[in-house]
Design a protein around this motif. Structure first.
Motif, short mmCIF file in Angstrom:
data_model
loop_
_atom_site.label_atom_id
_atom_site.label_comp_id
_atom_site.label_asym_id
_atom_site.label_seq_id
_atom_site.Cartn_x
_atom_site.Cartn_y
_atom_site.Cartn_z
N LYS A 1 -5.20 34.22 -48.34
CA LYS A 1 -5.64 35.39 -47.74
C LYS A 1 -7.26 35.56 -48.14
O LYS A 1 -6.79 34.94 -49.26
N VAL A 2 -8.23 36.05 -48.19
CA VAL A 2 -9.47 36.20 -48.82
C VAL A 2 -9.10 37.64 -48.48
O VAL A 2 -8.93 37.68 -47.52
N TRP A 3 -9.32 38.10 -49.55
CA TRP A 3 -9.78 39.94 -49.54
C TRP A 3 -10.74 40.49 -50.55
O TRP A 3 -11.43 39.47 -51.29
N ASP A 4 -11.37 41.79 -49.55
CA ASP A 4 -12.41 42.30 -50.25
C ASP A 4 -12.22 43.46 -50.92
O ASP A 4 -11.40 43.82 -50.20
N LEU A 5 -12.90 43.24 -52.17
CA LEU A 5 -12.19 44.26 -53.37
C LEU A 5 -12.59 45.48 -52.56
O LEU A 5 -12.02 47.04 -53.11
N ILE B 1 -7.73 35.22 -43.11
CA ILE B 1 -6.61 34.54 -43.02
C ILE B 1 -6.39 33.42 -42.32
O ILE B 1 -7.11 32.79 -41.27
N TYR B 2 -5.94 32.50 -43.80
CA TYR B 2 -6.07 30.99 -43.53
C TYR B 2 -4.28 30.36 -43.40
O TYR B 2 -3.46 30.49 -44.39
N GLN B 3 -4.12 30.14 -42.13
CA GLN B 3 -2.48 29.40 -41.82
C GLN B 3 -3.24 28.45 -42.38
O GLN B 3 -3.53 26.93 -42.17
N VAL B 4 -1.69 28.08 -43.87
CA VAL B 4 -1.79 26.40 -43.89
C VAL B 4 -0.95 26.08 -43.57
O VAL B 4 -1.24 24.18 -42.95
N ARG C 1 -16.14 39.32 -56.74
CA ARG C 1 -16.10 40.30 -55.46
C ARG C 1 -14.78 40.12 -54.38
O ARG C 1 -14.44 41.20 -53.70
N TYR C 2 -14.06 38.62 -54.39
CA TYR C 2 -13.30 38.80 -53.91
C TYR C 2 -11.68 37.68 -54.39
O TYR C 2 -12.25 38.00 -55.63
N LEU C 3 -10.58 38.73 -53.35
CA LEU C 3 -8.85 38.41 -54.10
C LEU C 3 -8.94 36.94 -53.14
O LEU C 3 -8.99 37.08 -51.73
N LEU C 4 -7.94 35.91 -53.71
CA LEU C 4 -7.96 34.87 -52.63
C LEU C 4 -6.08 34.94 -53.49
O LEU C 4 -5.83 34.68 -54.57
N THR C 5 -5.57 34.97 -52.44
CA THR C 5 -3.81 35.30 -51.76
C THR C 5 -2.97 34.17 -51.31
O THR C 5 -3.26 33.82 -50.28
#
Lengths: 439, 269
Positions: free
Chosen positions: A301-305, A314-317, A290-294
């Motif tokens: 970032k986690v995206w919803d298809l 969005i996660y600040q690394v 269902r999701y994409l992690l980039t």
């Protein structure tokens, strides 16, 4: 999840000092029983998890070396007078269909399918030759016997079954096995090819972003992956920070995307480095599909298809690097390609950083933690201590300041066990395996 | 660090910001200093990027993604400089410097790094004009020039009339090239027809370099023919002339390691 500590399990360190032993890829197989690592010298080392042993509770699930083999050798392209590195860029396991295990490993140009099988029995009692293999004197043979299989010490045999060569002009950065278990794709900077696992002399080009005039080139493919369940869907990321979802049913050549995922640029943060730090270095489908992690240079970032216009999360690394981009550009660190990983339930994401730090983000509780993979802080069975990077201001004990970060110690490759809380972290030429004992 | 990419305003003061002439009560002079500091930073970023593009590994194919990202950065800077008119100033300043004998040595450094030349004196068109200025920040009186030019609203289209006046024939070719649109900028990596060489000694040094090295395809995807120059020659020639490139120390070192490695393989076999 973070109320529990991570315990450093048995360290299966391949810690040799040579540069060729820099680990370049880490991958669990589909059950998590096997863990493969590839290195800069073209070698693959496979670790196997020991079955749980009731008598020794602490040795449960430790990974030990299962097999080592040389996958790729350095080659020389005589036409271009260039060396082809033997560094293993990616390893992907095939789903297991029989007793043997199969994996794909690739360097910049050639993909190979390897069969890993065990041999724990050998035939004894041949009629024509004796135990040492010498031909028997036929006059001594008075009766016929049927050879029987007797147990022997376990031997792991690795053999190359297919070599998929000469299909890539540019450097292969990704391979991905399709959910149909018959095909796989390989992606280089400008093209993606579709292969059948059984056919090596033919591949189909499904994505081609090479411009007619190379002078017009402004964007390259950085990563690609098949959807975990839908064998017609694939995603690829670009150096401009876009993701394209392609449906192979639409056309033979998937240059036209089905969906384009792109976050609008933040004008207040714009600088000459904006494009470089937006370049996606890794893309991973969630286990659910269902999701994409980039991962780009500063964020994950986690995206919803189903939502193309912006990421879900969005996660600040390591946002503290934002003010240091010029120096990081100068020393080339800004081009480092960090990978990212989902946990088995898609609730936690993990990615590496500098100074041998790696970060985990819990998507549900929104908590995050920074941990370190280093010899000093990882005695066997030690509990990993959370680390913190301070940017001036209040500084606690054990904090590291941004300026003391070691940018040569980068954790680019991480992997998460498919079902359990076991993670594999590659820190230069060391492999660390951590597990969550209180599971 | 780089200030945010907002459009900069032309300063009304018109004063050349001198180091010893600070007056904190004059915000305009502070602004001008900031702006010139920005332009210096931008220039240094441009130089760094160009060097990175040049010093790709000679033995292994260069990383295409990295090259493309750096090239895009260069183009972005060039677009901005063209918009500000800084580009025209630099090229005009270059033609001025060309006449000045004192600059020839420095020019050698830059040209050598960024422009390989055959006997005909082939140059990389966009790269060469700014190359010399990369090692001579401020000597062309950029600040006053910039103040003069900053009011103009430069288009990205060709201003050949403007650029071509008063410059050498070779320079005018390059200037026309420089003012092209961004899309064509990338095309400047191609070898153009020979422009007169500024220095016969330089020609001799590079007379055996294969011009096809600078074909963009080659640059981005690796060399198409064996380089006539040996692997150690480039680094030697770089070190022997003038100041070393800005950020090449680490890449030089890694290049040398790679060279050692490949020499081992060649000699070993």
């Amino acid at each position: 999840m973070f109320t529990v500590q991570f315990v450093a399990g048995h360290q299966c360190c391949r810690s040799m000092s040579e540069a060729t032993d820099i680990i370049s890829t880490v991958e669990f197989n589909h059950t998590g029983e096997l863990l493969a690592t590839g290195d800069k010298g073209g070698r693959v080392v496979i670790f196997q998890r020991e079955p749980e042993c009731k008598t020794e509770p602490y040795s449960q699930g430790e990974y030990n070396v299962y097999s080592t083999f040389q996958s790729h050798e350095p080659e020389f392209d005589y036409l271009k007078s260039l060396e082809i590195e033997e560094k293993i860029n990616k390893i992907r396991w095939l789903p297991q269909q029989n007793a043997a295990h199969f994996l794909l490993s690739t360097n910049d140009k050639t993909i190979k399918l390897w069969k890993v099988s065990e041999r724990d029995k050998r035939p004894e009692g041949y009629n024509l030759k004796d135990e040492e293999g010498r031909i028997k004197d036929l006059s001594t043979v008075t009766s016929l016997q049927v050879p029987v299989l007797k147990p022997m010490d376990l031997m792991v045999e690795v053999s190359p079954r297919r070599v998929f060569a000469n299909a890539h002009t540019y450097h292969v950065n990704s391979i991905s096995v399709n959910s149909d278990h018959e095909t796989y794709m390989s992606a280089d900077d400008l093209r993606i090819n579709l292969w059948h696992l059984g056919i090596t002399d033919r591949s189909f080009n499904i994505v081609d972003i090479k411009p007619v005039n190379m002078e017009d080139l402004t964007e390259v493919i950085t990563a690609a992956e098949f959807h975990p369940h839908h064998c017609n869907l694939l995603v690829y990321s670009s150096s401009k920070g876009t993701l394209r979802l392609c449906d192979m049913r639409e056309a033979a050549l998937c240059d036209k995307h089905s969906k384009l995922f792109e976050e609008p640029e933040d004008p207040s943060n714009r600088s000459f480095f904006s494009e470089i730090i937006s370049s996606v270095s890794d893309v991973k489908f969630s286990h659910s599909g269902r999701y994409l992690l980039t991962r780009d240079y500063l964020t994950a970032k986690v995206w919803d298809l189903n939502m193309e216009n912006k990421p879900l999360e969005i996660y600040q690394v390591h946002d503290y690097l934002r003010s240091k981009l010029c120096s990081l550009y100068e020393n080339d660190c800004i081009f480092d390609k960090f990978e990212c990983a989902w946990n088995g339930s898609d609730s936690v994401i993990m990615t590496g950083a500098y100074n041998n730090f790696f970060r985990m983000f819990d998507r549900n509780t929104k908590r995050d933690v920074t941990l370190e993979a280093s010899r000093e802080s990882s005695k066997p069975r030690a509990v990993l201590k959370p680390r913190r990077v301070c940017q001036g201001g209040k500084r606690r004990k054990d904090d590291i300041s941004v300026d003391s970060l070691d940018f040569t110690k980068k954790i680019l490759h991480t992997a998460w066990h498919p079902t359990e809380n076991i993670i594999a972290i590659a820190a230069t030429n060391n492999l660390y395996i951590f597990q969550d004992k209180f599971n | 660090m780089f200030p945010k990419g907002t459009k900069r305003k032309f300063s009304d003061s018109g004063d050349e910001p001198a180091a010893g002439d600070e007056d904190v009560n004059q915000p305009s002079s502070v602004a001008v200093r900031m702006l010139s500091s920005y332009s210096l930073q931008r220039q240094s970023l441009l130089d760094m990027s160009l060097i990175k593009l040049q010093l790709c590994h000679m033995l292994v194919e260069p990383n295409l993604c990295r090259s493309v990202l750096i090239a895009n950065t260069v183009r972005q800077i060039q677009e901005e400089m063209t918009q500000d008119g800084t580009w025209q100033i630099m090229t005009q300043a270059l033609s001025a410097a060309n006449a000045a004998a004192q600059c020839s040595a420095d020019r050698l450094v830059a040209t050598e790094v960024l422009c390989r030349q055959t006997e005909g004196g082939v140059t990389m068109s966009t790269v060469s004009p700014q190359a010399p200025t990369s090692y001579l920040p401020g000597t062309f009186g950029m600040d006053p020039c910039w103040e003069e030019e900053n009011g103009e609203d430069e288009e990205e289209d060709e201003d050949s009339e403007e650029c071509g006046s008063g410059s050498e024939e070779g320079d005018s070719d390059r200037l026309v090239e420089d003012s092209r649109t961004a899309e064509q900028v990338f095309g400047t990596f191609e070898i153009k027809n020979p422009a007169p060489s500024p220095d016969p000694a330089l020609e001799e040094l590079f007379s055996d370099v294969d011009a096809s090295y600078y074909d963009l395809d080659t640059v981005l995807t690796g060399m198409q023919s064996a380089p006539k120059m040996g692997p150690y020659d480039l680094l030697e020639s770089l070190s022997s002339h003038g100041p070393s490139p800005l950020s090449s120390s680490t890449s030089c070192r890694s290049d040398l390691n790679e060279l050692d490695h490949i020499m081992e393989i060649i000699v070993g076999s």
